[in-house]
Design a protein around this motif. Structure first.
Motif, PDB file in Angstrom:
ATOM      1  N   ASP A 140      13.679   0.431  22.365  1.00 53.44           N
ATOM      2  CA  ASP A 140      14.049  -0.574  21.788  1.00 53.44           C
ATOM      3  C   ASP A 140      14.721  -0.542  20.699  1.00 53.44           C
ATOM      4  O   ASP A 140      14.847   0.560  20.207  1.00 53.44           O
ATOM      5  CB  ASP A 140      12.591  -1.423  21.278  1.00 53.44           C
ATOM      6  CG  ASP A 140      12.019  -2.111  22.505  1.00 53.44           C
ATOM      7  OD1 ASP A 140      12.529  -2.151  23.736  1.00 53.44           O
ATOM      8  OD2 ASP A 140      10.926  -2.488  22.662  1.00 53.44           O
ATOM      9  N   ARG A 141      15.291  -1.738  19.874  1.00 43.94           N
ATOM     10  CA  ARG A 141      15.744  -1.562  18.689  1.00 43.94           C
ATOM     11  C   ARG A 141      15.251  -2.503  17.408  1.00 43.94           C
ATOM     12  O   ARG A 141      14.548  -3.314  17.770  1.00 43.94           O
ATOM     13  CB  ARG A 141      17.496  -2.076  18.724  1.00 43.94           C
ATOM     14  CG  ARG A 141      18.434  -0.932  19.587  1.00 43.94           C
ATOM     15  CD  ARG A 141      19.683  -1.525  20.007  1.00 43.94           C
ATOM     16  NE  ARG A 141      20.336  -1.755  18.810  1.00 43.94           N
ATOM     17  CZ  ARG A 141      21.204  -0.617  18.196  1.00 43.94           C
ATOM     18  NH1 ARG A 141      20.909   0.573  18.625  1.00 43.94           N
ATOM     19  NH2 ARG A 141      22.068  -0.950  17.306  1.00 43.94           N
ATOM     20  N   ALA A 142      15.343  -1.866  16.193  1.00 46.50           N
ATOM     21  CA  ALA A 142      14.767  -2.538  15.209  1.00 46.50           C
ATOM     22  C   ALA A 142      15.615  -2.670  14.163  1.00 46.50           C
ATOM     23  O   ALA A 142      16.664  -1.719  13.854  1.00 46.50           O
ATOM     24  CB  ALA A 142      13.458  -1.839  14.815  1.00 46.50           C
ATOM     25  N   THR A 143      15.499  -3.571  13.194  1.00 48.42           N
ATOM     26  CA  THR A 143      16.314  -3.646  12.116  1.00 48.42           C
ATOM     27  C   THR A 143      15.593  -3.177  10.725  1.00 48.42           C
ATOM     28  O   THR A 143      14.504  -3.973  10.575  1.00 48.42           O
ATOM     29  CB  THR A 143      16.922  -4.922  11.822  1.00 48.42           C
ATOM     30  OG1 THR A 143      17.716  -5.374  13.169  1.00 48.42           O
ATOM     31  CG2 THR A 143      17.978  -5.183  10.816  1.00 48.42           C
ATOM     32  N   VAL A 144      16.000  -2.599   9.629  1.00 45.18           N
ATOM     33  CA  VAL A 144      15.431  -1.971   8.773  1.00 45.18           C
ATOM     34  C   VAL A 144      16.420  -2.865   7.545  1.00 45.18           C
ATOM     35  O   VAL A 144      17.530  -2.742   7.556  1.00 45.18           O
ATOM     36  CB  VAL A 144      15.541  -0.662   8.507  1.00 45.18           C
ATOM     37  CG1 VAL A 144      14.985  -0.098   7.142  1.00 45.18           C
ATOM     38  CG2 VAL A 144      14.789   0.055   9.597  1.00 45.18           C
ATOM     39  N   THR A 145      15.487  -3.538   6.484  1.00 45.33           N
ATOM     40  CA  THR A 145      16.027  -3.961   5.386  1.00 45.33           C
ATOM     41  C   THR A 145      15.488  -3.216   4.130  1.00 45.33           C
ATOM     42  O   THR A 145      14.282  -3.391   3.924  1.00 45.33           O
ATOM     43  CB  THR A 145      15.884  -5.324   4.933  1.00 45.33           C
ATOM     44  OG1 THR A 145      16.553  -5.967   6.326  1.00 45.33           O
ATOM     45  CG2 THR A 145      16.705  -6.047   3.789  1.00 45.33           C
ATOM     46  N   LEU A 146      16.328  -2.277   3.563  1.00 44.34           N
ATOM     47  CA  LEU A 146      15.554  -1.454   2.663  1.00 44.34           C
ATOM     48  C   LEU A 146      14.689  -1.910   1.507  1.00 44.34           C
ATOM     49  O   LEU A 146      15.067  -2.997   0.788  1.00 44.34           O
ATOM     50  CB  LEU A 146      16.490  -0.446   1.772  1.00 44.34           C
ATOM     51  CG  LEU A 146      17.000   0.632   2.773  1.00 44.34           C
ATOM     52  CD1 LEU A 146      18.209   1.388   1.966  1.00 44.34           C
ATOM     53  CD2 LEU A 146      15.888   1.602   3.358  1.00 44.34           C
ATOM     54  N   GLY A 147      13.440  -1.522   1.183  1.00 42.76           N
ATOM     55  CA  GLY A 147      12.600  -2.190   0.115  1.00 42.76           C
ATOM     56  C   GLY A 147      12.100  -3.238   0.400  1.00 42.76           C
ATOM     57  O   GLY A 147      11.179  -3.882  -0.244  1.00 42.76           O
ATOM     58  N   GLU A 148      12.262  -3.948   1.675  1.00 41.31           N
ATOM     59  CA  GLU A 148      11.696  -5.187   2.027  1.00 41.31           C
ATOM     60  C   GLU A 148      10.839  -5.010   3.321  1.00 41.31           C
ATOM     61  O   GLU A 148       9.527  -5.146   3.355  1.00 41.31           O
ATOM     62  CB  GLU A 148      12.918  -6.226   2.096  1.00 41.31           C
ATOM     63  CG  GLU A 148      13.504  -6.579   0.901  1.00 41.31           C
ATOM     64  CD  GLU A 148      14.462  -7.528   1.016  1.00 41.31           C
ATOM     65  OE1 GLU A 148      14.527  -8.215   2.006  1.00 41.31           O
ATOM     66  OE2 GLU A 148      15.440  -7.531   0.207  1.00 41.31           O
ATOM     67  N   LYS A 149      11.798  -4.833   4.559  1.00 39.99           N
ATOM     68  CA  LYS A 149      11.092  -5.105   5.670  1.00 39.99           C
ATOM     69  C   LYS A 149      11.524  -4.576   7.063  1.00 39.99           C
ATOM     70  O   LYS A 149      12.860  -4.024   6.776  1.00 39.99           O
ATOM     71  CB  LYS A 149      10.928  -6.596   6.075  1.00 39.99           C
ATOM     72  CG  LYS A 149      12.493  -7.276   6.216  1.00 39.99           C
ATOM     73  CD  LYS A 149      12.765  -8.700   6.219  1.00 39.99           C
ATOM     74  CE  LYS A 149      14.103  -9.341   6.347  1.00 39.99           C
ATOM     75  NZ  LYS A 149      14.329 -10.481   6.360  1.00 39.99           N
TER      76      LYS A 149
END
Lengths: 413, 166
Positions: free
Chosen positions: B118-127
């Motif tokens: 699967d794929r996931a999306t990272v937002t640094l310092g947040e979520k």
């Protein structure tokens, strides 16, 4: 509010009060660099733009993982380290003297209250002397070699209190394995462990080193024993004030306390392939083993070899079993030669190898093949650690190792 | 470093030790490129060959426990792994990863939910966003963020020493 021992050691170095969570920049007393990591640290040192060591007399180079070399390419490691040591004027260099952690204590480098960093995770061993010591990578070492300092977050502490007398067939190895089992392999992550109680006071420096050596297997940053008369006499210190300065306060705050009665301990093993999978020896007794290994920075000291010799005196190991004994240093090797320990072990059928890390890191003689089972006195039983990933490693004390070598199956001493 | 990125997930378990990430036999190979095929080999022999640049690893507790070998985060970086999300990290590995500019994110819930591939999306310092759900991640202490942003400790020291970064 009082301070734990790690807060005392770190605070004393900076001459101010420190609390868990504080980010410190610490001056470093000792940099220990081993042969696996030396060429990498040297490369990074120059890459960072350094040209001179901050102080060559605070650097100790020790060749132990790869000697005697078993692969053609290993020679490069030694040559590069030698060339750097000559160029930078490093006087403290041990090419054939034994395992780094044994030598840092045995050769008298480490004193209570010192701050030491090493390029090997078992650098925590020096906590046995009441020193703050821990493992780092080679890039971090390169920065310390150039600047003489690094950052440390002051850890919270776990206090382990053990009172009374250990049963005859139990060693300090069984004690630390049991504690790791209770805490889990990450139960002390980022923290300092402190060992106290009458059973700890009774322990030899060698036995304390066995326990401090393994705190990293619970994730700990350091594992400390309170410096006492034994510590002072081992490292030739007379200054009472210093020993007094290096005791925790009675009202120190601990994250967690574990209390044990020494008499409750039994011989245990760490089952494949996790260090915290601890079972009493009796629960796995009868498991057939192909090899027994006695040695390493955990259990390759004179008392460990003597414990095994006492059990094996005048007897023979089981047929078809390989029994490999590796003293932790040349000094131990010579002492064990003089008091007939090596003769007893050799008569029993042991293969005695040169001091060094050897089999413990899967590089020396005695590599395991698919399906083989070993009972070993070192500190890690990870998948493939001592050869094939299809082999199995049980970790145990020198006494259990000797009893198992005799029977050919896992046996309580 | 991109503030937001999406990556394909590889799932590993609890207590992934540094002997698994790179066995001792391959530590002294002269270049990290030579070490790449052996990464994770005791556990999954073919994994290193399948990892694509930008992929992420999601694991359980105590990721990176064991030895101080820095080749572990280095080889992961060389494989192009963008980040590791784990329930917790062992301390030496944590320092080594930061020093090599390898991003580590702590989250104790994602591991129990994810499926490999699967794929996931990272937002640094947040979520981290995965299958419509949000998983929180915290930011690093300032001194460590500086090292990470410089691209690792070597670059940070070069800056300090006034050495031209190549």
């Amino acid at each position: 509010m009082g301070h734990t021992l790690v807060e005392k050691i770190l605070g004393r170095k900076l001459n101010r009060e420190v609390r868990p969570g504080d980010m410190l920049t610490l001056p470093v007393d000792w940099c220990m660099v081993d042969d696996i990591m030396a060429p990498f640290a040297i490369e990074k040192f120059y890459e960072m733009g350094f040209t001179k060591l901050y102080d060559p007399d605070k650097v100790v180079f020790i060749y132990d993982h790869f000697l005697p070399t078993t692969r053609v390419e290993d020679v490069r490691q030694i040559k590069e380290a030698d060339a750097f040591a000559k160029e930078q004027g490093i006087r403290h260099i041990h090419r054939t003297d034994g395992i780094c952690h044994q030598l840092m204590v045995e050769k008298g480098y480490i004193k209570p209250g010192d701050i030491a960093f090493g390029t090997d995770s078992h650098t925590v061993t020096y906590g046995a002397m009441g020193a703050f010591s821990t493992g780092i990578g080679y890039t971090e070492m390169a920065a310390i070699l150039g600047t003489g300092e690094t950052w440390v977050k002051v850890p919270a502490s776990i206090k382990v209190v053990i009172d009374g007398t250990l049963p005859e067939n139990v060693t300090s190895k069984d004690v630390i394995l049991k504690i790791i089992g209770d805490l889990s392999a990450c139960g002390a992550t980022y923290e300092s462990m402190e060992f106290t109680g009458s059973a700890m006071e009774e322990m030899s420096i060698a036995s304390r080193m066995t326990m401090a050596n393994m705190v990293v297997e619970a994730g700990a940053k350091c594992g400390l024993f309170y410096p006492d008369e034994k510590t002072a006499s081992y490292c030739g210190i007379e200054t009472k004030e210093m020993l007094e300065a290096l005791q925790p306060d009675e009202d120190a705050t601990y994250e967690k306390e574990l209390h044990y009665k020494a008499m409750d301990f039994v011989p245990v093993v760490a089952c494949p392939s996790l260090v915290d999978q601890i079972k009493p020896v009796n629960e796995v007794k009868g498991t057939k083993v192909d090899q027994v290994f006695l040695g390493s920075c955990t259990n390759g000291r004179l008392e460990d070899l003597q414990m095994a010799a006492q059990i094996l005196k005048g007897k023979k190991i089981a047929p078809y079993l390989k029994f490999i004994v590796t003293p932790a240093s040349q000094k131990i090797y010579r002492e064990a030669l003089k008091d007939d320990t090596l003769e007893i072990l050799s008569d029993a059928g042991a293969i005695i190898t040169t001091p060094g890390c050897g089999l413990c890191c899967g590089r020396g003689g005695g590599i395991l093949s698919d399906g083989e089972v070993v009972l070993a006195t070192n500190n890690r039983n990870f998948l493939g650690r001592m050869g094939s990933s299809q082999s199995q490693i049980y970790l145990a004390s020198p006494k259990t190792a000797a009893a198992t070598a005799l029977a050919g199956v896992i046996t309580e001493p | 470093m991109e503030k937001t990125f999406t990556a394909t997930i590889w799932v590993l378990g609890d207590d992934i030790d540094t002997d698994i990430i790179l066995p001792t036999q391959y530590l002294a190979l002269e270049h990290v490129e030579d070490m790449k095929p052996y990464a994770f080999s005791p556990l999954r022999e073919d994994l290193a060959g399948k990892i694509q640049k930008g992929d992420m690893i999601v694991a359980g507790k105590n990721f990176g426990c064991g030895s101080s070998r820095e080749q572990a985060p280095e080889v992961m970086k060389a494989l192009g792994i963008s980040c590791v999300v784990a329930k917790s990290f062992a301390r030496i590995f944590y320092r080594n990863a930061i020093n090599n500019g390898m991003l580590l994110l702590e989250n104790d819930k994602l591991y129990d939910q994810v499926t490999e591939g699967d794929r996931a999306t990272v937002t640094l310092g947040e979520k981290i966003e995965y299958k419509g759900k949000t998983y929180e991640i915290s930011s690093l202490p300032t001194n460590l963020m500086e090292i990470l942003e410089a691209g690792g400790l070597v670059a940070a020291m070069q800056k300090k020493n006034g050495k031209k970064v190549e």
